[in-house]
Design a protein around this motif. Structure first.
Motif, PDB file in Angstrom:
ATOM      1  N   ARG A   1       0.813  -1.221   0.000  1.00 50.50           N
ATOM      2  CA  ARG A   1       0.000   0.000   0.000  1.00 50.50           C
ATOM      3  C   ARG A   1       0.844   1.268   0.000  1.00 50.50           C
ATOM      4  N   VAL A   2       2.134   1.174   0.307  1.00 54.06           N
ATOM      5  CA  VAL A   2       2.955   2.385   0.398  1.00 54.06           C
ATOM      6  C   VAL A   2       3.929   2.518  -0.765  1.00 54.06           C
ATOM      7  N   VAL A   3       3.854   1.603  -1.743  1.00 54.07           N
ATOM      8  CA  VAL A   3       4.737   1.677  -2.910  1.00 54.07           C
ATOM      9  C   VAL A   3       3.903   1.617  -4.181  1.00 54.07           C
ATOM     10  N   GLY A   4       4.526   1.916  -5.304  1.00 51.33           N
ATOM     11  CA  GLY A   4       3.828   1.935  -6.577  1.00 51.33           C
ATOM     12  C   GLY A   4       3.420   0.554  -7.058  1.00 51.33           C
ATOM     13  N   GLN A   5       2.484   0.520  -7.958  1.00 48.81           N
ATOM     14  CA  GLN A   5       1.973  -0.749  -8.473  1.00 48.81           C
ATOM     15  C   GLN A   5       3.050  -1.561  -9.177  1.00 48.81           C
ATOM     16  N   GLY A   6       4.004  -0.878  -9.773  1.00 48.36           N
ATOM     17  CA  GLY A   6       5.063  -1.589 -10.504  1.00 48.36           C
ATOM     18  C   GLY A   6       6.213  -2.029  -9.632  1.00 48.36           C
ATOM     19  N   ALA A   7       6.141  -1.756  -8.338  1.00 52.05           N
ATOM     20  CA  ALA A   7       7.235  -2.095  -7.432  1.00 52.05           C
ATOM     21  C   ALA A   7       7.053  -3.502  -6.883  1.00 52.05           C
ATOM     22  N   SER A   8       8.161  -4.231  -6.798  1.00 53.71           N
ATOM     23  CA  SER A   8       8.138  -5.564  -6.210  1.00 53.71           C
ATOM     24  C   SER A   8       8.505  -5.458  -4.735  1.00 53.71           C
ATOM     25  N   VAL A   9       7.561  -5.767  -3.855  1.00 55.73           N
ATOM     26  CA  VAL A   9       7.840  -5.709  -2.418  1.00 55.73           C
ATOM     27  C   VAL A   9       8.991  -6.642  -2.071  1.00 55.73           C
ATOM     28  N   GLU A  10       8.999  -7.828  -2.684  1.00 60.79           N
ATOM     29  CA  GLU A  10      10.055  -8.795  -2.400  1.00 60.79           C
ATOM     30  C   GLU A  10      11.429  -8.257  -2.784  1.00 60.79           C
ATOM     31  N   MET A  11      11.541  -7.584  -3.927  1.00 61.59           N
ATOM     32  CA  MET A  11      12.835  -7.033  -4.352  1.00 61.59           C
ATOM     33  C   MET A  11      13.260  -5.875  -3.460  1.00 61.59           C
ATOM     34  N   LEU A  12      12.303  -5.059  -3.032  1.00 61.20           N
ATOM     35  CA  LEU A  12      12.611  -3.971  -2.109  1.00 61.20           C
ATOM     36  C   LEU A  12      13.126  -4.536  -0.782  1.00 61.20           C
ATOM     37  N   ILE A  13      12.477  -5.599  -0.314  1.00 59.62           N
ATOM     38  CA  ILE A  13      12.911  -6.255   0.921  1.00 59.62           C
ATOM     39  C   ILE A  13      14.331  -6.781   0.762  1.00 59.62           C
ATOM     40  N   GLU A  14      14.613  -7.407  -0.364  1.00 54.53           N
ATOM     41  CA  GLU A  14      15.956  -7.954  -0.607  1.00 54.53           C
ATOM     42  C   GLU A  14      17.013  -6.857  -0.582  1.00 54.53           C
ATOM     43  N   ASP A  15      16.694  -5.702  -1.162  1.00 48.35           N
ATOM     44  CA  ASP A  15      17.657  -4.591  -1.166  1.00 48.35           C
ATOM     45  C   ASP A  15      17.882  -4.054   0.247  1.00 48.35           C
ATOM     46  N   ILE A  16      16.824  -3.992   1.046  1.00 51.83           N
ATOM     47  CA  ILE A  16      16.975  -3.550   2.434  1.00 51.83           C
ATOM     48  C   ILE A  16      17.820  -4.555   3.213  1.00 51.83           C
ATOM     49  N   GLN A  17      17.555  -5.839   2.998  1.00 50.27           N
ATOM     50  CA  GLN A  17      18.319  -6.878   3.683  1.00 50.27           C
ATOM     51  C   GLN A  17      19.802  -6.798   3.327  1.00 50.27           C
ATOM     52  N   ALA A  18      20.083  -6.503   2.059  1.00 51.57           N
ATOM     53  CA  ALA A  18      21.482  -6.396   1.625  1.00 51.57           C
ATOM     54  C   ALA A  18      22.187  -5.247   2.335  1.00 51.57           C
ATOM     55  N   GLU A  19      21.477  -4.149   2.569  1.00 50.65           N
ATOM     56  CA  GLU A  19      22.084  -3.005   3.242  1.00 50.65           C
ATOM     57  C   GLU A  19      22.299  -3.253   4.732  1.00 50.65           C
ATOM     58  N   LEU A  20      21.602  -4.252   5.291  1.00 49.63           N
ATOM     59  CA  LEU A  20      21.717  -4.530   6.719  1.00 49.63           C
ATOM     60  C   LEU A  20      22.828  -5.530   7.046  1.00 49.63           C
ATOM     61  N   ILE A  21      23.495  -6.036   6.037  1.00 50.02           N
ATOM     62  CA  ILE A  21      24.613  -6.956   6.291  1.00 50.02           C
ATOM     63  C   ILE A  21      25.669  -6.233   7.125  1.00 50.02           C
ATOM     64  N   GLY A  22      26.063  -6.863   8.205  1.00 51.26           N
ATOM     65  CA  GLY A  22      27.037  -6.237   9.096  1.00 51.26           C
ATOM     66  C   GLY A  22      26.411  -5.441  10.216  1.00 51.26           C
ATOM     67  N   ARG A  23      25.083  -5.254  10.158  1.00 52.62           N
ATOM     68  CA  ARG A  23      24.389  -4.553  11.226  1.00 52.62           C
ATOM     69  C   ARG A  23      23.942  -5.564  12.289  1.00 52.62           C
ATOM     70  N   PRO A  24      23.681  -5.142  13.545  1.00 54.31           N
ATOM     71  CA  PRO A  24      23.286  -6.077  14.590  1.00 54.31           C
ATOM     72  C   PRO A  24      21.823  -6.498  14.522  1.00 54.31           C
ATOM     73  N   TYR A  25      21.083  -5.998  13.571  1.00 57.20           N
ATOM     74  CA  TYR A  25      19.693  -6.396  13.404  1.00 57.20           C
ATOM     75  C   TYR A  25      19.451  -6.761  11.950  1.00 57.20           C
ATOM     76  N   GLU A  26      18.357  -7.466  11.709  1.00 62.04           N
ATOM     77  CA  GLU A  26      18.060  -7.959  10.365  1.00 62.04           C
ATOM     78  C   GLU A  26      16.579  -7.828  10.073  1.00 62.04           C
ATOM     79  N   LEU A  27      16.257  -7.942   8.800  1.00 64.74           N
ATOM     80  CA  LEU A  27      14.862  -7.932   8.369  1.00 64.74           C
ATOM     81  C   LEU A  27      14.490  -9.371   8.057  1.00 64.74           C
TER      82      LEU A  27
END
Length: 205
Positions: A56-82
């Motif tokens: 509901r907060v992203v565009g119709q053409g956006a893949s929630v799964e791909m957005l999640i994957e990109d966020i997860q990639a940025e959290l590598i090395g952080r003490p918390y995860e998605l």
């Protein structure tokens, strides 16, 4: 018909206020904004958030799964995860830091640090025990998250009580001996009057 159409217009205009598509932004910035929106929603929630809610907060053409994957990639090395749990996603600390979290919680008064909602839930349990989650919902007008109850249980302030007479016989919650010692109470009879809690801004339970 004309009147009905006029009544619907404010709702249509209101829907247009939140721009999901962000077509005025370049693709890279649009993707980054969508990632930020998903992170914000997840940080604000104490329970897993499902795909439909995130969509509901992203565009119709956006893949929630791909957005999640990109966020997860940025959290590598952080003490918390998605993490994906219970049909949705939520932020959580990595298991390798469990000992550090426990050590910090053992540092004196920090162990008794509460959010306003946690303190409210603890007060409700103390005054209405044994009480189940449905009873807590009746008091607060909304579901009390399992995470909030788990944090109070982790601090050994609440425990499972007798089964509720409600259908399904759900578990109830009661306070513990640790609760009494933590708040310098000899027994539950030493709890302050509800009026005193209201004066302290904790509300009525």
């Amino acid at each position: 018909m004309t009147t009905a159409t006029k009544k619907r217009k404010p709702a249509d205009d209101g829907d247009a206020v939140f721009d999901r598509e962000l077509e005025d932004l370049p693709q890279e910035l649009r993707w980054r904004e969508w990632m930020g929106r998903i992170e914000a929603v997840l940080f604000a929630s104490a329970s897993p958030v499902g795909r439909d809610d995130l969509a509901r907060v992203v565009g119709q053409g956006a893949s929630v799964e791909m957005l999640i994957e990109d966020i997860q990639a940025e959290l590598i090395g952080r003490p918390y995860e998605l993490a994906q749990v219970a049909g949705g996603w939520m932020f959580r600390t990595k298991s390798q830091f469990a000992d550090a979290i426990k050590a910090a919680a053992d540092l004196g008064e920090q162990a008794l640090a509460f959010t306003e909602m946690e303190m409210g839930v603890l007060c409700a349990i103390a005054y209405h025990q044994p009480i189940d989650r449905a009873g807590l919902k009746d008091i607060f007008g909304k579901e009390v998250s399992r995470d909030q109850l788990a944090r109070l249980r982790y601090k050994d302030l609440i425990a499972s009580g007798p089964r509720s007479p409600r259908p399904g016989a759900p578990h109830t919650f009661v306070t513990t001996e640790t609760f009494l010692t933590s708040f310098d109470l000899q027994s539950l009879r030493d709890l302050p009057e509800l009026e005193q809690l209201e004066d302290a801004g904790l509300g009525a339970f």
